[in-house]
Design an enzyme around this catalytic site. Structure first.
Site, PDB file in Angstrom:
ATOM      1  N   ASP A  80       0.860  -1.185   0.000  1.00  0.00           N
ATOM      2  CA  ASP A  80       0.000   0.000   0.000  1.00  0.00           C
ATOM      3  C   ASP A  80       0.908   1.251   0.000  1.00  0.00           C
ATOM      4  O   ASP A  80       2.142   1.127   0.069  1.00  0.00           O
ATOM      5  CB  ASP A  80      -0.894  -0.084   1.251  1.00  0.00           C
ATOM      6  CG  ASP A  80      -2.011   0.933   1.274  1.00  0.00           C
ATOM      7  OD1 ASP A  80      -2.394   1.433   0.210  1.00  0.00           O
ATOM      8  OD2 ASP A  80      -2.517   1.225   2.386  1.00  0.00           O
ATOM      9  N   HIS A  81       0.292   2.428  -0.006  1.00  0.00           N
ATOM     10  CA  HIS A  81       1.020   3.708  -0.017  1.00  0.00           C
ATOM     11  C   HIS A  81       2.528   3.688   0.208  1.00  0.00           C
ATOM     12  O   HIS A  81       3.005   3.601   1.347  1.00  0.00           O
ATOM     13  CB  HIS A  81       0.507   4.636   1.097  1.00  0.00           C
ATOM     14  CG  HIS A  81      -0.876   5.113   0.894  1.00  0.00           C
ATOM     15  ND1 HIS A  81      -1.189   6.215   0.147  1.00  0.00           N
ATOM     16  CD2 HIS A  81      -2.046   4.625   1.362  1.00  0.00           C
ATOM     17  CE1 HIS A  81      -2.489   6.396   0.161  1.00  0.00           C
ATOM     18  NE2 HIS A  81      -3.036   5.439   0.884  1.00  0.00           N
TER      19      HIS A  81
END
Ligand code: 13P
Length: 301
Positions: A80-81
């Protein structure tokens, strides 16, 4: 299992692939078991801030824990991010994190250039897409500003953000973005808000968010690629269902499960007890909130 095909199939069939965040390593086992027991398909994911500001340790630690407890046919591992500019406004060596994740066995990755000007976001995403596609895995990018992580914007009332569509992903810009960046999935800003990471807000319930369903429909029609909804905790369920119908094919859930685990751990200082509470909450989210139980056959055939 190929993440790209699965998310594409979710989009075509009006389903969603949940993606559960892991700020504490012992959460992996409980989440993987919940996904398998619901006969669902979901991602287990970690964002950079979860190994920098929480207790996920590192990209490699999460991968090790994941491969210990992965449920083939049910779980996928996603990065993720990885921001280009982080929550503290510092530049990140994002390409090196992406390469480490690929080497560790992550099956899809996200680069978040949303704090950059448009062209620089395209450029960073393109660089990541090049590396990821060479490794045969898809890339998620973000365009628009999903509010929440930035402390300076937390003072703006949610209703104002929604009414003024502050930071919402613009359709024309998104068309240029996916054409030039070669990203496979796009995280869009359409009303949801990221879970807060400020110390005084960590234990608070998130404000109930709405979704601009019309904007999701417009984006889906114009882009034709799977859209990702961040800030999945605390969104009104009716909006979630409409959002999925309109083109959301992956939804990130962090705060809800982090709090379930952390609150239980505080109640009784016992990891197995906290895992059990998390397992039950995760099953509830899959079944009652996202209605994705039993979709494994549909997504994998
Ligand atoms: P929530 O914490 O609101 O569920 O959001 C998670 C997220 O979007 C991670 O990328």
């Amino acid at each position: 299992m190929n993440s790209k095909e699965i998310v594409k199939k979710a989009l075509e069939n009006g389903y969603v692939v949940p993606a559960f965040n892991i700020p504490h390593l012992p959460m992996v086992k409980a989440v993987a078991q919940a996904v398998a027991d619901e006969n669902s398909v979901a991602m287990i994911q970690v964002a950079r801030l979860e190994w920098v500001k929480f207790e996920a340790e590192s990209i490699e630690s999460v991968a090790n824990e994941y491969f210990k407890y992965a449920k083939p046919g049910h779980t996928l591992l996603h990065l993720d991010h990885v921001p280009v500019i982080d929550e503290d406004h510092k530049r990140v060596d994002y390409l090196s994190d992406i390469k480490r994740a690929i080497a560790a066995g992550f099956q899809s990755v996200m680069v978040d250039g949303s704090r950059l000007p448009f062209e620089a976001n395209v450029e960073a995403t393109y660089a990541v897409a090049h590396v990821a596609h060479e490794a045969g895995i898809p890339v998620e990018a973000e365009l628009g500003a999903v509010m929440g992580h930035e402390t300076s914007q937390q003072s703006i009332p949610y209703e104002e953000i929604f009414e003024k569509k502050m930071g919402f992903t613009a359709v024309e810009e998104a068309v240029r973005f996916i054409r030039d960046s070669r990203c496979d999935w796009l995280s869009v800003a359409v009303g949801s808000v990221h879970g807060a990471i400020a110390d005084n807000l960590l234990d608070k319930k998130k404000p109930t968010a709405k979704l601009d369903v019309e904007r999701i429909e417009q984006l889906e029609k114009a882009l034709g690629i799977p859209l990702v909804l961040h800030g999945g905790s605390g969104i009104d369920n009716d909006y979630i269902m409409k959002g999925i119908k309109a083109g959301i094919a992956k939804i990130n859930v962090g705060t809800e499960i982090r709090q379930a685990y952390e609150f239980a751990l505080r109640e009784k200082n016992d990891i197995e007890y906290a895992r059990e509470k998390l397992y039950l909450r995760c099953r509830e989210i899959i079944k009652d909130f996202l209605h994705t139980s039993g979709d494994a056959e549909i997504l994998l055939v």
